[in-house]
Motif scaffolding. Structure first.
Motif, short mmCIF file in Angstrom:
data_model
loop_
_atom_site.label_atom_id
_atom_site.label_comp_id
_atom_site.label_asym_id
_atom_site.label_seq_id
_atom_site.Cartn_x
_atom_site.Cartn_y
_atom_site.Cartn_z
N CYS A 183 -3.95 6.04 -7.17
CA CYS A 183 -3.45 6.79 -6.61
C CYS A 183 -2.79 7.04 -8.45
N GLY A 184 -1.79 6.17 -9.17
CA GLY A 184 -1.73 6.74 -11.02
C GLY A 184 -0.04 6.75 -10.55
N TYR A 185 0.28 6.47 -9.37
CA TYR A 185 1.82 6.08 -9.40
C TYR A 185 2.63 4.97 -10.77
N CYS A 186 1.70 3.93 -10.28
CA CYS A 186 2.17 2.59 -10.82
C CYS A 186 1.16 3.40 -12.64
N THR A 187 0.98 3.61 -12.81
CA THR A 187 0.05 3.90 -14.16
C THR A 187 1.41 4.08 -15.59
N PRO A 188 2.40 4.76 -15.20
CA PRO A 188 3.17 4.77 -16.22
C PRO A 188 3.77 3.83 -16.67
#
Length: 216
Positions: free
Chosen positions: A162-167
């Motif tokens: 999903c990429g939400y935690c990626t940063p």
């Protein structure tokens, strides 16, 4: 229905020429309360303020402070409410929305940034305490159009869904590498344990950190 008062509530009659008995404690309190309420109500209804306009405005305004810090290589000076978190300063005041607000309680790591090279949960860090510090967010890791090696490794290893935690994962991974905690997959997992991935990409995240650290 009878309206007669009980005998105990009726004041005894006074003889001619005698003054009325002194008020009881209960009567005095009731009378004082009624008069005081009427005075306050009259002041409110009449628009009377006990503070002048300037004092009233100052009383309503939350305390604020001016803070200067370097964000991604640029010196920024802002005036913020003393309760403003670093995360809200970045997102709401500086327009840097890469750092995500996940739990807003320091439990998920989605808001991780570097302050003077150290990893912090920006949702738990007061902005006014960062005078003179250097903050690096996910936006500050790139060099122009060139991605940071760990950003590229996340792509190479497909380390997100999903990429939400990626940063937060990437910034935390950069800190983990700088701190030298990449001796083994187990060590990486331990030192990255504060960053939660709801999609369960932990194996690939570890591989991306290993790739950047030169272990793969």
């Amino acid at each position: 229905m009878s309206t007669e008062l009980p005998e105990s509530a009726v004041p005894p009659p006074t003889r001619g020429g005698e003054s009325s008995p002194a008020p009881t404690r209960r009567t005095f309190i009731a009378t004082s309360t009624a008069v005081g309420g009427a005075v306050v109500a009259g002041g409110v209804i009449g628009g009377t303020s006990f503070l002048d306009p300037e004092e009233a405005t100052a009383a309503e305004r939350p305390p604020s402070s001016r803070v200067s810090l370097t964000v991604n290589g640029t010196r920024r000076t802002v005036t913020v409410d003393n309760r403003t978190s670093l995360l809200d300063l970045l997102r709401e005041h500086l327009g840097l929305i890469g750092s995500k607000k996940g739990c807003n309680a320091g439990a998920c790591g989605a808001c991780t940034v570097l302050v003077d090279g150290h990893r912090v949960n920006s949702c738990l860090t007061l902005a006014v305490r960062l005078e003179g510090t250097e903050v690096t967010t996910i936006e500050g890791l790139t060099d122009g159009s060139e991605l940071h090696p760990l950003q590229q490794a996340f792509i190479d290893q497909d380390a997100f869904q999903c990429g939400y935690c990626t940063p937060g994962q990437i910034v935390s991974g950069v800190g983990c590498i700088q701190e030298g905690h990449t001796g083994s997959p187990e060590e990486i997992r331990e030192w990255m344990s504060g960053n939660i991935c709801r999609c369960g990409c932990y194996v690939k995240i570890v591989r991306a950190v290993e790739q950047t650290a030169g272990r793969k």
